[in-house]
Write a protein that holds these residues in place. Structure first.
Motif, PDB file in Angstrom:
ATOM      1  N   MET A  15      16.824 -63.274 -11.973  1.00 34.13           N
ATOM      2  CA  MET A  15      15.997 -64.475 -11.991  1.00 34.13           C
ATOM      3  C   MET A  15      14.554 -64.089 -11.689  1.00 34.13           C
ATOM      4  SD  MET A  15      18.467 -67.114  -9.933  1.00 34.13           S
ATOM      5  CE  MET A  15      17.236 -68.416 -10.009  1.00 34.13           C
ATOM      6  N   SER A  16      13.681 -64.189 -12.670  1.00 37.32           N
ATOM      7  CA  SER A  16      12.273 -63.851 -12.473  1.00 37.32           C
ATOM      8  C   SER A  16      11.561 -64.990 -11.766  1.00 37.32           C
ATOM      9  CB  SER A  16      11.596 -63.583 -13.817  1.00 37.32           C
ATOM     10  OG  SER A  16      12.160 -62.451 -14.452  1.00 37.32           O
ATOM     11  N   GLY A  17      10.476 -64.667 -11.154  1.00 38.23           N
ATOM     12  CA  GLY A  17       9.655 -65.649 -10.463  1.00 38.23           C
ATOM     13  C   GLY A  17       8.502 -64.924  -9.825  1.00 38.23           C
ATOM     14  N   LEU A  18       8.123 -65.351  -8.607  1.00 37.33           N
ATOM     15  CA  LEU A  18       7.081 -64.662  -7.851  1.00 37.33           C
ATOM     16  C   LEU A  18       7.740 -63.690  -6.886  1.00 37.33           C
ATOM     17  CD1 LEU A  18       4.011 -64.477  -6.994  1.00 37.33           C
ATOM     18  CD2 LEU A  18       4.642 -66.039  -5.144  1.00 37.33           C
ATOM     19  N   VAL A  19       7.282 -62.440  -6.916  1.00 38.17           N
ATOM     20  CA  VAL A  19       7.708 -61.441  -5.947  1.00 38.17           C
ATOM     21  C   VAL A  19       6.480 -61.002  -5.158  1.00 38.17           C
ATOM     22  CG1 VAL A  19       8.643 -59.114  -5.611  1.00 38.17           C
ATOM     23  CG2 VAL A  19       9.685 -60.636  -7.295  1.00 38.17           C
ATOM     24  N   VAL A  20       6.613 -60.952  -3.847  1.00 40.74           N
ATOM     25  CA  VAL A  20       5.534 -60.524  -2.961  1.00 40.74           C
ATOM     26  C   VAL A  20       5.994 -59.291  -2.206  1.00 40.74           C
ATOM     27  CG1 VAL A  20       4.078 -61.155  -1.009  1.00 40.74           C
ATOM     28  CG2 VAL A  20       4.704 -62.888  -2.699  1.00 40.74           C
ATOM     29  N   ILE A  21       5.166 -58.265  -2.189  1.00 39.15           N
ATOM     30  CA  ILE A  21       5.447 -57.063  -1.400  1.00 39.15           C
ATOM     31  C   ILE A  21       4.595 -57.130  -0.142  1.00 39.15           C
ATOM     32  CG2 ILE A  21       5.375 -54.551  -1.334  1.00 39.15           C
ATOM     33  CD1 ILE A  21       5.549 -54.557  -4.390  1.00 39.15           C
ATOM     34  N   GLY A  22       5.265 -57.340   1.006  1.00 36.95           N
ATOM     35  CA  GLY A  22       4.547 -57.432   2.270  1.00 36.95           C
ATOM     36  C   GLY A  22       4.688 -58.801   2.904  1.00 36.95           C
ATOM     37  N   SER A  23       4.890 -58.826   4.219  1.00 35.89           N
ATOM     38  CA  SER A  23       5.123 -60.096   4.923  1.00 35.89           C
ATOM     39  C   SER A  23       4.038 -60.409   5.943  1.00 35.89           C
ATOM     40  CB  SER A  23       6.485 -60.061   5.621  1.00 35.89           C
ATOM     41  OG  SER A  23       6.543 -58.997   6.569  1.00 35.89           O
ATOM     42  N   GLY A  24       2.852 -59.862   5.732  1.00 30.78           N
ATOM     43  CA  GLY A  24       1.724 -60.192   6.599  1.00 30.78           C
ATOM     44  C   GLY A  24       1.045 -61.479   6.159  1.00 30.78           C
ATOM     45  N   ALA A  25      -0.181 -61.676   6.636  1.00 29.17           N
ATOM     46  CA  ALA A  25      -0.903 -62.915   6.337  1.00 29.17           C
ATOM     47  C   ALA A  25      -1.074 -63.130   4.841  1.00 29.17           C
ATOM     48  CB  ALA A  25      -2.267 -62.888   7.012  1.00 29.17           C
ATOM     49  N   ALA A  26      -1.452 -62.084   4.111  1.00 25.22           N
ATOM     50  CA  ALA A  26      -1.699 -62.217   2.674  1.00 25.22           C
ATOM     51  C   ALA A  26      -0.427 -62.542   1.917  1.00 25.22           C
ATOM     52  CB  ALA A  26      -2.330 -60.934   2.132  1.00 25.22           C
ATOM     53  N   GLY A  27       0.647 -61.816   2.222  1.00 25.30           N
ATOM     54  CA  GLY A  27       1.893 -62.013   1.500  1.00 25.30           C
ATOM     55  C   GLY A  27       2.505 -63.378   1.734  1.00 25.30           C
ATOM     56  N   VAL A  28       2.574 -63.796   2.996  1.00 27.15           N
ATOM     57  CA  VAL A  28       3.166 -65.098   3.315  1.00 27.15           C
ATOM     58  C   VAL A  28       2.307 -66.227   2.763  1.00 27.15           C
ATOM     59  CG1 VAL A  28       3.790 -66.658   5.203  1.00 27.15           C
ATOM     60  CG2 VAL A  28       4.405 -64.240   5.314  1.00 27.15           C
ATOM     61  N   SER A  29       0.990 -66.088   2.860  1.00 30.45           N
ATOM     62  CA  SER A  29       0.100 -67.113   2.316  1.00 30.45           C
ATOM     63  C   SER A  29       0.286 -67.265   0.808  1.00 30.45           C
ATOM     64  CB  SER A  29      -1.359 -66.758   2.638  1.00 30.45           C
ATOM     65  OG  SER A  29      -2.243 -67.705   2.101  1.00 30.45           O
ATOM     66  N   ALA A  30       0.411 -66.140   0.093  1.00 30.89           N
ATOM     67  CA  ALA A  30       0.625 -66.201  -1.350  1.00 30.89           C
ATOM     68  C   ALA A  30       1.939 -66.902  -1.678  1.00 30.89           C
ATOM     69  CB  ALA A  30       0.616 -64.787  -1.937  1.00 30.89           C
ATOM     70  N   ALA A  31       2.993 -66.559  -0.945  1.00 33.82           N
ATOM     71  CA  ALA A  31       4.314 -67.127  -1.215  1.00 33.82           C
ATOM     72  C   ALA A  31       4.345 -68.627  -0.932  1.00 33.82           C
ATOM     73  CB  ALA A  31       5.372 -66.414  -0.369  1.00 33.82           C
ATOM     74  N   GLU A  32       3.809 -69.053   0.202  1.00 35.92           N
ATOM     75  CA  GLU A  32       3.882 -70.474   0.528  1.00 35.92           C
ATOM     76  C   GLU A  32       2.958 -71.300  -0.368  1.00 35.92           C
ATOM     77  OE1 GLU A  32       2.518 -71.761   4.424  1.00 35.92           O
ATOM     78  OE2 GLU A  32       1.432 -69.884   4.676  1.00 35.92           O
ATOM     79  N   THR A  33       1.830 -70.727  -0.793  1.00 39.73           N
ATOM     80  CA  THR A  33       0.932 -71.437  -1.700  1.00 39.73           C
ATOM     81  C   THR A  33       1.582 -71.636  -3.063  1.00 39.73           C
ATOM     82  OG1 THR A  33      -1.016 -70.542  -0.576  1.00 39.73           O
ATOM     83  CG2 THR A  33      -1.343 -71.390  -2.796  1.00 39.73           C
ATOM     84  N   PHE A  34       2.194 -70.580  -3.587  1.00 37.45           N
ATOM     85  CA  PHE A  34       2.882 -70.672  -4.876  1.00 37.45           C
ATOM     86  C   PHE A  34       4.039 -71.663  -4.792  1.00 37.45           C
ATOM     87  CE2 PHE A  34       5.971 -69.480  -8.056  1.00 37.45           C
ATOM     88  CZ  PHE A  34       5.208 -69.176  -9.176  1.00 37.45           C
ATOM     89  N   ARG A  35       4.831 -71.579  -3.706  1.00 35.22           N
ATOM     90  CA  ARG A  35       5.972 -72.469  -3.551  1.00 35.22           C
ATOM     91  C   ARG A  35       5.557 -73.937  -3.525  1.00 35.22           C
ATOM     92  NH1 ARG A  35       9.456 -72.317  -5.408  1.00 35.22           N
ATOM     93  NH2 ARG A  35      11.037 -71.007  -4.434  1.00 35.22           N
ATOM     94  N   ALA A  36       4.425 -74.239  -2.886  1.00 33.97           N
ATOM     95  CA  ALA A  36       3.961 -75.624  -2.803  1.00 33.97           C
ATOM     96  C   ALA A  36       3.632 -76.200  -4.175  1.00 33.97           C
ATOM     97  CB  ALA A  36       2.731 -75.708  -1.887  1.00 33.97           C
ATOM     98  N   ARG A  37       3.267 -75.328  -5.127  1.00 30.71           N
ATOM     99  CA  ARG A  37       2.919 -75.797  -6.487  1.00 30.71           C
ATOM    100  C   ARG A  37       4.109 -75.766  -7.423  1.00 30.71           C
ATOM    101  NH1 ARG A  37      -0.937 -75.199  -2.669  1.00 30.71           N
ATOM    102  NH2 ARG A  37      -2.866 -76.226  -3.344  1.00 30.71           N
ATOM    103  N   HIS A  38       5.064 -74.900  -7.146  1.00 34.46           N
ATOM    104  CA  HIS A  38       6.240 -74.759  -8.013  1.00 34.46           C
ATOM    105  C   HIS A  38       7.502 -74.754  -7.149  1.00 34.46           C
ATOM    106  CE1 HIS A  38       3.903 -74.148 -11.625  1.00 34.46           C
ATOM    107  NE2 HIS A  38       3.214 -73.174 -11.037  1.00 34.46           N
ATOM    108  N   PRO A  39       8.091 -75.916  -6.900  1.00 39.43           N
ATOM    109  CA  PRO A  39       9.232 -75.993  -5.990  1.00 39.43           C
ATOM    110  C   PRO A  39      10.527 -75.391  -6.518  1.00 39.43           C
ATOM    111  CG  PRO A  39       8.744 -78.141  -6.939  1.00 39.43           C
ATOM    112  CD  PRO A  39       7.631 -77.240  -7.344  1.00 39.43           C
ATOM    113  N   ASN A  40      10.605 -75.092  -7.809  1.00 35.54           N
ATOM    114  CA  ASN A  40      11.876 -74.654  -8.378  1.00 35.54           C
ATOM    115  C   ASN A  40      11.875 -73.227  -8.927  1.00 35.54           C
ATOM    116  OD1 ASN A  40      13.185 -77.202  -7.942  1.00 35.54           O
ATOM    117  ND2 ASN A  40      11.996 -78.009  -9.674  1.00 35.54           N
ATOM    118  N   ILE A  41      10.728 -72.569  -8.914  1.00 33.68           N
ATOM    119  CA  ILE A  41      10.663 -71.192  -9.416  1.00 33.68           C
ATOM    120  C   ILE A  41      10.997 -70.245  -8.261  1.00 33.68           C
ATOM    121  CG2 ILE A  41       9.146 -69.406 -10.369  1.00 33.68           C
ATOM    122  CD1 ILE A  41       7.593 -71.583 -11.780  1.00 33.68           C
ATOM    123  N   PRO A  42      11.838 -69.231  -8.490  1.00 31.74           N
ATOM    124  CA  PRO A  42      12.203 -68.305  -7.411  1.00 31.74           C
ATOM    125  C   PRO A  42      10.993 -67.623  -6.778  1.00 31.74           C
ATOM    126  CG  PRO A  42      13.653 -68.013  -9.286  1.00 31.74           C
ATOM    127  CD  PRO A  42      12.560 -68.939  -9.743  1.00 31.74           C
TER     128      PRO A  42
END
Length: 375
Positions: free
Chosen positions: A1-28
């Protein structure tokens, strides 16, 4: 299942993941990280946690990741990025396909080439901070190698815990290379008032059992040695994948795009174009990393976003709070202005202010924002 993959769990990585998730609730959305801990804030480790001050480290609870369907895969090492197949490969051979990839792998501590350096502790992760805090309980004396921000913060915390602490650095005063001699002299006074000794203009030649040998030949007792000699952005994955790098960082535009299709970079690893500065600026601190992660997440989600904030950060040494705002690059001259209970240092190039450092001068700190934006 393709979607957004983030390498790293610091400020940049978590911010990218939560920002993307807020705009696309159903994409992995997946975060891959070597860190076994839940994502946490790093600045409080040396400012608060080591000093036993109350602090909240977790960026999100485990329930948040479950509730928002952000798959957090901890304790995994990414071995490579296949930009042609748009896949991330782990050390175990697992492949994760991506539509968009954010590289936010952060930095690794630099250990100076000193005999016995393997016995020194570092302070880059929560595990490091726990180990250092435990070691301090049984230490009477410590040596901190390096007089940067982390070294000064850690030393003041150790001294506050009753550990006789010395900082050793090649600089004449702490933070001299970054902030200049006058500011460094004030920091040296702050450290001295907390009980920290400073040995400048020298290096550590060797670390032996219970002692440190300085470059001058002098020996210093040390039950505990902390290596705080700086960090190096971890860009190995990008380099191996053929992604453009420069000056030890991954080159990205103002949207956090790298040279590879659908691959972004944010945080310590990024050399990003800041539209306010009009040039590439290295990001070295938490606020910058979080904002760049947000820009990467928005861009990957299909929204317009650019990196345009003026970088800023704070350093806490004992009860003194140093605040910096500016472009972090070199400067031609500095103006030191003494105040009743603090100071301001204005850093200038040509006719422009390129940075400001303050201690108990919040008006100057706020005024610098507009000055830097209009330069």
């Amino acid at each position: 299942m393709s979607g957004l993959v983030v390498i790293g769990s610091g400020a940049a990585g978590v911010s990218a993941a939560e920002t993307f998730r807020a705009r696309h609730p159903n994409i992995p959305v997946r975060i891959l990280t070597t860190d076994p801990a839940l994502p946490y804030a790093k600045p409080p480790l040396s400012k608060d946690f080591l000093c036993d001050r109350d602090t909240r480290l977790d960026l999100h609870s485990a329930a948040w990741f479950d509730r928002n369907r952000v798959e957090l895969i901890r304790g995994v090492t990414v071995r490579g990025i296949d930009v042609e197949r748009q896949e991330v490969v782990t050390a175990g051979g697992r492949r994760y396909a991506y539509w968009h990839l954010v590289v936010a792998s952060g930095s690794a501590a630099v250990r100076p080439p000193v005999a016995g350096i393997e016995s020194a502790l570092t302070l880059r992760s929560f595990a490091d901070a726990v180990a250092l805090k435990m070691a301090a309980r049984y230490a009477d004396c410590a040596v901190v190698i390096g007089a940067g921000l982390i070294g000064c913060e850690a030393a003041s915390c150790l001294a506050g815990r009753g550990v006789a602490t010395m900082i050793v650095a090649a600089e004449h005063v702490p933070l001299q290379r970054r902030f200049g001699a006058q500011a460094g002299e004030r920091v040296a006074k702050i450290l001295s008032d907390t009980g920290v000794r400073f040995a400048g203009d020298t290096t550590v030649a060797a670390i032996e059992d219970g002692r440190v040998v300085l470059g001058t030949g002098e020996t210093v007792e040390a039950d505990l040695v902390v290596s705080a000699a700086g960090v190096r952005p971890d860009i190995r994955l990008a380099e191996a994948a053929g992604i453009a790098t420069r000056d030890g960082r991954i080159v990205v535009d103002e949207h956090m795009h790298t040279s590879a299709r659908n691959v972004y970079a944010a945080g310590d690893v990024a050399l990003a174009h800041n539209v306010t500065a009009g040039r590439p600026i290295p990001a070295e601190h938490w606020r910058d990393a979080a904002h760049q992660g947000r820009v990467a997440g928005l861009t990957a989600a299909g929204f317009s976003a650019v990196w345009d904030i003026v970088p800023s950060y704070a350093s806490v040494i004992d009860s003194s709070v140093l605040r910096y705002r500016g472009w972090g690059a070199g400067y031609e001259r500095s103006r030191f202005v003494e105040h009743h209970n603090g100071f301001t240092v204005w850093y200038e190039s040509g006719d422009d202010v390129v940075g400001v450092l303050t201690l108990n001068a919040d008006d100057d700190y706020r005024r610098a924002e507009q000055m830097l934006r209009s330069a």
